[in-house]
Design an enzyme around this catalytic site. Structure first.
Site, PDB file in Angstrom:
ATOM      1  N   GLY A  95      -7.250   5.305  -9.005  1.00  0.00           N
ATOM      2  CA  GLY A  95      -7.388   6.433  -8.105  1.00  0.00           C
ATOM      3  C   GLY A  95      -6.045   7.075  -7.834  1.00  0.00           C
ATOM      4  O   GLY A  95      -4.999   6.416  -7.914  1.00  0.00           O
ATOM      5  N   GLN A 100       0.111  12.041  -3.394  1.00  0.00           N
ATOM      6  CA  GLN A 100       0.924  11.165  -4.236  1.00  0.00           C
ATOM      7  C   GLN A 100       1.672  11.929  -5.328  1.00  0.00           C
ATOM      8  O   GLN A 100       2.592  11.375  -5.935  1.00  0.00           O
ATOM      9  CB  GLN A 100       0.046  10.085  -4.874  1.00  0.00           C
ATOM     10  CG  GLN A 100      -0.509   9.089  -3.865  1.00  0.00           C
ATOM     11  CD  GLN A 100      -1.376   8.051  -4.535  1.00  0.00           C
ATOM     12  OE1 GLN A 100      -2.575   8.248  -4.718  1.00  0.00           O
ATOM     13  NE2 GLN A 100      -0.764   6.936  -4.914  1.00  0.00           N
ATOM     14  N   CYS A 142      -1.062  -0.168  -4.944  1.00  0.00           N
ATOM     15  CA  CYS A 142      -0.965   1.289  -4.863  1.00  0.00           C
ATOM     16  C   CYS A 142       0.157   1.784  -5.755  1.00  0.00           C
ATOM     17  O   CYS A 142       1.248   1.198  -5.778  1.00  0.00           O
ATOM     18  CB  CYS A 142      -0.723   1.715  -3.410  1.00  0.00           C
ATOM     19  SG  CYS A 142      -0.617   3.501  -3.175  1.00  0.00           S
ATOM     20  N   LEU A 143      -0.108   2.872  -6.459  1.00  0.00           N
ATOM     21  CA  LEU A 143       0.904   3.460  -7.334  1.00  0.00           C
ATOM     22  C   LEU A 143       2.109   3.956  -6.548  1.00  0.00           C
ATOM     23  O   LEU A 143       3.203   4.063  -7.099  1.00  0.00           O
ATOM     24  CB  LEU A 143       0.287   4.616  -8.126  1.00  0.00           C
ATOM     25  CG  LEU A 143      -0.861   4.230  -9.069  1.00  0.00           C
ATOM     26  CD1 LEU A 143      -1.563   5.488  -9.587  1.00  0.00           C
ATOM     27  CD2 LEU A 143      -0.345   3.385 -10.223  1.00  0.00           C
ATOM     28  N   HIS A 190      -9.515   3.928  -0.137  1.00  0.00           N
ATOM     29  CA  HIS A 190      -8.062   3.873  -0.346  1.00  0.00           C
ATOM     30  C   HIS A 190      -7.494   5.276  -0.549  1.00  0.00           C
ATOM     31  O   HIS A 190      -6.475   5.634   0.072  1.00  0.00           O
ATOM     32  CB  HIS A 190      -7.768   3.002  -1.573  1.00  0.00           C
ATOM     33  CG  HIS A 190      -6.324   2.854  -1.908  1.00  0.00           C
ATOM     34  ND1 HIS A 190      -5.622   1.671  -1.752  1.00  0.00           N
ATOM     35  CD2 HIS A 190      -5.414   3.750  -2.389  1.00  0.00           C
ATOM     36  CE1 HIS A 190      -4.359   1.851  -2.127  1.00  0.00           C
ATOM     37  NE2 HIS A 190      -4.213   3.101  -2.526  1.00  0.00           N
ATOM     38  N   GLU A 191      -8.158   6.079  -1.381  1.00  0.00           N
ATOM     39  CA  GLU A 191      -7.640   7.417  -1.680  1.00  0.00           C
ATOM     40  C   GLU A 191      -7.776   8.359  -0.483  1.00  0.00           C
ATOM     41  O   GLU A 191      -6.885   9.175  -0.220  1.00  0.00           O
ATOM     42  CB  GLU A 191      -8.340   8.001  -2.909  1.00  0.00           C
ATOM     43  CG  GLU A 191      -8.162   7.194  -4.187  1.00  0.00           C
ATOM     44  CD  GLU A 191      -6.716   6.831  -4.479  1.00  0.00           C
ATOM     45  OE1 GLU A 191      -5.812   7.640  -4.198  1.00  0.00           O
ATOM     46  OE2 GLU A 191      -6.490   5.712  -4.973  1.00  0.00           O
ATOM     47  N   HIS A 194      -4.994   8.041   1.900  1.00  0.00           N
ATOM     48  CA  HIS A 194      -3.794   8.811   1.527  1.00  0.00           C
ATOM     49  C   HIS A 194      -3.831  10.215   2.126  1.00  0.00           C
ATOM     50  O   HIS A 194      -2.788  10.765   2.509  1.00  0.00           O
ATOM     51  CB  HIS A 194      -3.686   8.926  -0.004  1.00  0.00           C
ATOM     52  CG  HIS A 194      -3.009   7.777  -0.663  1.00  0.00           C
ATOM     53  ND1 HIS A 194      -1.681   7.438  -0.420  1.00  0.00           N
ATOM     54  CD2 HIS A 194      -3.462   6.875  -1.583  1.00  0.00           C
ATOM     55  CE1 HIS A 194      -1.353   6.396  -1.146  1.00  0.00           C
ATOM     56  NE2 HIS A 194      -2.412   6.028  -1.859  1.00  0.00           N
TER      57      HIS A 194
END
Length: 203
Positions: A95, A100, A142-143, A190-191, A194
């Protein structure tokens, strides 16, 4: 006197054209800075990380919806495409949210692990409308938070709401509600976090 009137008319026309080009008359809300970042980025965009103070300021900022007019622009189409190509380029990412990559707008790319072929799909103006059952702990990474993992409490059954930009009927955005369960529901939570400026380490 006529010359003055003519100049005034020219100035008024120029001002009107300027406003129109900024998107105010058309209902567009995307800024020049957002458009420049989208258009000036390669297909694989740089992913912001919490290790960089400037990046962290963007990651911690809440995101806003697109207008219907925004969703019809080349910039939105480019952002959606670049979110997908950027996510595809990662090692194991499932995701990616627009903050991000530096854009504080409510749009995410999610790998639909609950669908055949596990396609990556893009969801504009997304929010979570309902969470059902009891949250369960599960591992996350997480990225934007390199080299860290941890257990997070998430619901396994949710309803998302988003704007479909018209894959079936181009140019006609419509609001959609969809029930999502299992690991896909975890990814969406999760997304969407953000988009609120929340990182998984906060939980």
């Amino acid at each position: 006197m006529k010359l003055v009137k003519r100049k005034n008319k020219i100035l008024i026309l120029a001002a009107a054209l300027s406003i129109a080009s900024c998107g105010y008359n058309s209902g567009q809300t995307m800024t020049k800075e957002e458009a420049d970042l989208i258009n000036g980025s390669p297909d694989i965009m740089r992913i912001l990380t919490m290790d960089n103070d400037a990046d962290l300021a963007v990651l911690r900022k809440g995101s806003v919806n697109f207008s219907a007019e925004d969703l019809g622009t080349p910039e939105y189409a480019a952002l959606a495409r670049k979110l997908v190509t950027t996510l595809e380029s990662t090692d194991g990412g499932v995701g990616l949210a627009a903050p991000q990559v530096g854009i504080n707008r409510r749009v995410v790319a999610v790998q639909r692990v609950d669908k055949e072929g596990e396609p990556i799909e893009v969801y504009a103006n997304i929010s979570i409308e309902e969470k059902r059952g009891e949250p369960e702990a599960g591992p996350e990474g997480c990225l934007s938070v390199p080299d860290r993992r941890g257990d997070v409490m998430r619901y396994r059954d949710i309803t998302i709401r988003y704007t479909d930009v018209g894959s079936d009927n181009p140019g006609q955005p419509r609001e959609v509600r969809e029930d999502v369960s299992g690991f896909a529901a975890v990814i969406f939570q999760h997304e969407v976090d953000h988009l609120e400026g929340v990182l998984f380490i906060d939980k």
